[in-house]
Each structure stands twice: as structure tokens, then as C-alpha cells.
Design an enzyme around this catalytic site. Structure first.
Site, PDB file in Angstrom:
ATOM      1  N   ALA A  64      55.356  48.465  45.401  1.00 33.89           N
ATOM      2  CA  ALA A  64      54.529  48.229  44.352  1.00 33.89           C
ATOM      3  C   ALA A  64      53.248  47.608  44.703  1.00 33.89           C
ATOM      4  O   ALA A  64      53.259  46.708  45.602  1.00 33.89           O
ATOM      5  CB  ALA A  64      55.167  47.257  43.193  1.00 33.89           C
ATOM      6  N   TRP A  65      51.994  47.864  44.371  1.00 34.23           N
ATOM      7  CA  TRP A  65      50.671  47.408  44.711  1.00 34.23           C
ATOM      8  C   TRP A  65      49.826  47.763  43.753  1.00 34.23           C
ATOM      9  O   TRP A  65      49.850  48.884  42.921  1.00 34.23           O
ATOM     10  CB  TRP A  65      50.171  47.527  46.100  1.00 34.23           C
ATOM     11  N   ASN A  66      48.714  46.885  43.490  1.00 33.53           N
ATOM     12  CA  ASN A  66      47.504  47.209  42.653  1.00 33.53           C
ATOM     13  C   ASN A  66      46.281  47.024  43.451  1.00 33.53           C
ATOM     14  O   ASN A  66      46.004  46.371  44.368  1.00 33.53           O
ATOM     15  CB  ASN A  66      47.611  45.914  41.546  1.00 33.53           C
ATOM     16  N   HIS A  73      32.515  34.912  40.528  1.00 28.72           N
ATOM     17  CA  HIS A  73      33.152  33.931  39.764  1.00 28.72           C
ATOM     18  C   HIS A  73      33.906  34.221  38.463  1.00 28.72           C
ATOM     19  O   HIS A  73      33.464  34.163  37.319  1.00 28.72           O
ATOM     20  CB  HIS A  73      31.325  33.495  39.261  1.00 28.72           C
ATOM     21  N   ASP A  79      32.033  27.993  43.848  1.00 30.97           N
ATOM     22  CA  ASP A  79      30.803  28.244  44.139  1.00 30.97           C
ATOM     23  C   ASP A  79      30.179  28.085  45.011  1.00 30.97           C
ATOM     24  O   ASP A  79      30.137  26.666  45.670  1.00 30.97           O
ATOM     25  CB  ASP A  79      30.087  27.460  42.582  1.00 30.97           C
ATOM     26  N   HIS A  83      24.868  30.787  45.995  1.00 32.09           N
ATOM     27  CA  HIS A  83      25.194  31.310  44.337  1.00 32.09           C
ATOM     28  C   HIS A  83      24.000  30.788  43.601  1.00 32.09           C
ATOM     29  O   HIS A  83      23.639  31.253  42.767  1.00 32.09           O
ATOM     30  CB  HIS A  83      26.343  30.421  43.763  1.00 32.09           C
ATOM     31  N   HIS A 212      24.885  23.129  39.208  1.00 36.06           N
ATOM     32  CA  HIS A 212      24.393  24.247  40.210  1.00 36.06           C
ATOM     33  C   HIS A 212      23.153  23.909  40.949  1.00 36.06           C
ATOM     34  O   HIS A 212      23.184  24.143  42.359  1.00 36.06           O
ATOM     35  CB  HIS A 212      24.233  25.575  39.260  1.00 36.06           C
TER      36      HIS A 212
END
Ligand code: 23J
Ligand code: MN
Length: 263
Positions: A64-66, A73, A79, A83, A212
Site C-alpha cells: 500500500a502506498w499513496n 504551507h 515557515d 517565505h 512573518h
């Protein structure tokens, strides 16, 4: 005690449960709330998608894998300085170039959850941080500082988490003077339980988005959508907040882990 002995003690405490590992990340998936900037102002991050490759079937008999569609973000995330435009010139400002020594550090947990319950636009000021230090002790160089708002209890409901009305998003965060004070203490970074490091109304502050703007200006880090800060003491825990080593990445989902002394 020397470092080797202390690390050996820590290993024993982790094995015995004397030090508890608290999961400070939320679940990352299609239900995870994602920041929605006004589309006339900026493009947005898409919702998280998880696509199955196989699950023990004709597309992969034993496994199984995705694969993921995932913005940097998204959900509980980091951050990096690059950014923000103020951090654009730091060579060590990307997820693959930052100094990992900085990522594991003591965490100061400023609990203003009661105030936020009364006022979702609650702003933490420098004066308030100084009052917290009087009660709990000084914030030290290299340490994380996070605002406990218990906003993670809204994470299952995107509308409640984003909390936006015709006047914009409403969620708690720091004032510019708060971030300036924390940077004067040489912290490594600032964390929030909301969608971003800044308050919902921070676009109207001077400078806009002060967390930020100023954190990344000073080559410092941000943490967003942190969970379970109600399980941390005000002081005495160690926070591990490590982004994926994305090439020239500006941020990354993280599994934020806090080491907390039991009892
Ligand atoms: C871009 C612009 C504004 C904000 C953000 C990103 C974030 O919150 C983020 O995830 O860094 S407020
Ligand atoms: Mn971010």
C-alpha cells in the site's frame, strides 16, 4: 553531568515514559484547513489530496502506498526565512539549507486561551510577554515561543478555524512590538495554533503581517497550526520542529514533537 551521561539519561527517560512525547501536529489530509487569501490579492495553496497508488491489489500486489498533492504551507507547518520578502537573501533561509541545530530547543508556552475564548482577535503584546516572564521566568536565546490559544480545538471545522467574516479573518496573534521584543531576546522562532503565525487582522498592521515580516527579516522561523499545547507546561519542555528537506523550500508540514517531563 557531561553531555554523554545526560543523553544516556534522556534515552532511559524516553524508554520508561519518564519523559512523555506530546504530538503537537494536527492530522494532514483533505479535511485540513488551508489559508485562503483574497484571490484578487494572491494565489492560494490547494487543499491537500491523498491519491492511492495501490493497496495490495492489481496496482501493487504486496503493498500500500499513496502520492500527495501538498502545499508547503499546509496544516501544522514550518515557515522558513525565504517565505517572506524580508528574508529573501539568507543563504540558510531555505528548508534544505537551514541549520538543523536550531530546530530542537526549549519551548516557552504562553497560555492566553482564556482571553482568546473571550476575544478571537486577541493580540499578545510585548508588555504581556514581560508579565509572563515575571511569572514563569525569562525567555532565553535560541528558544521557541508559542502562543497557546487552544485554537486547535476548531481544526475539525474549517469555517471555525479560519473564522472569516466580511471584515476578514479573526484569530489571535502577536503585535509588532511583541515580535520585536521576542527577537531582541534572540529566540529561534514563534509559533501559533492558528492558520498562520500572524493574527487574522495582521494584514492591517504596520508592518503588514509583522510575525512573518520581522521573524524572517531576522533569519528566524515560524510554526503554524500547532496542536495540543494544552498538554505542555509553560516552561520545561523541549520542542522538535523539523521541516522536510525540500529543495529551496520555503516551508514544510512538520510532525511537531514536544518532550515533556511526566508528573
Ligand atoms: C502568505 C501570505 C500571508 C500569510 C501566509 C502566507 C501564512 O500564513 C503562511 O502559511 O505562511 S498569513
Ligand atoms: Mn506558512
Amino acid at each position: 553531568m557531561n553531555a554523554a551521561k545526560m543523553l544516556e539519561s534522556l534515552g532511559g527517560l524516553l524508554a520508561s515514559g519518564g519523559v512523555e512525547v506530546v504530538d503537537c501536529s494536527g492530522v494532514l489530509g483533505p479535511e485540513t484547513p488551508i489559508l485562503q487569501l483574497p484571490p484578487d490579492f494572491a494565489k492560494n495553496t490547494p487543499k491537500v489530496e491523498i491519491h492511492k497508488i495501490s493497496e495490495y491489489d492489481e496496482d501493487g500486489p504486496f503493498f500500500a502506498w499513496n502520492w500527495l498533492k501538498l502545499g508547503e504551507h499546509s496544516g501544522t507547518h514550518f515557515d522558513a526565512p525565504h517565505h517572506w520578502i524580508t528574508g529573501r537573501d539568507y543563504a540558510d533561509g531555505y528548508t534544505d539549507t537551514l541549520d538543523v541545530q536550531r530546530l530542537i530547543a526549549p519551548v516557552n508556552v504562553i497560555d492566553r486561551s482564556a482571553e482568546v475564548a473571550e476575544n478571537p482577535d486577541f493580540l499578545l503584546t510585548a508588555e504581556d510577554v514581560k508579565a509572563w516572564e515575571e511569572e514563569h521566568g525569562a525567555i532565553g536565546a535560541g528558544e521557541w515561543v508559542v502562543l497557546r490559544s487552544d485554537w486547535d480545538k476548531r481544526a475539525g471545522d474549517e469555517a471555525a478555524f479560519l473564522n472569516t467574516d466580511e471584515t476578514g479573518p479573526h484569530s489571535p496573534g502577536p503585535t509588532p512590538d511583541c515580535i520585536e521584543y521576542l527577537l531582541s531576546k534572540k529566540i529561534v522562532g514563534w509559533g501559533s495554533q492558528c492558520i498562520g503565525t500572524d493574527a487574522g487582522q495582521a494584514g492591517g498592521m504596520d508592518p503588514p503581517y509583522p510575525a512573518h515580516n520581522m521573524l524572517h527579516r531576522d533569519d528566524c522561523f515560524g510554526l503554524a497550526s500547532l496542536a495540543n499545547l494544552d498538554r505542555l507546561p509553560p516552561k520545561g519542555a523541549i520542542l522538535i520542529a523539523a521541516p522536510l528537506k525540500i529543495a529551496r523550500g520555503t516551508g514544510s508540514p512538520i510532525r511537531a514533537l514536544a518532550l515533556v517531563p511526566r508528573g
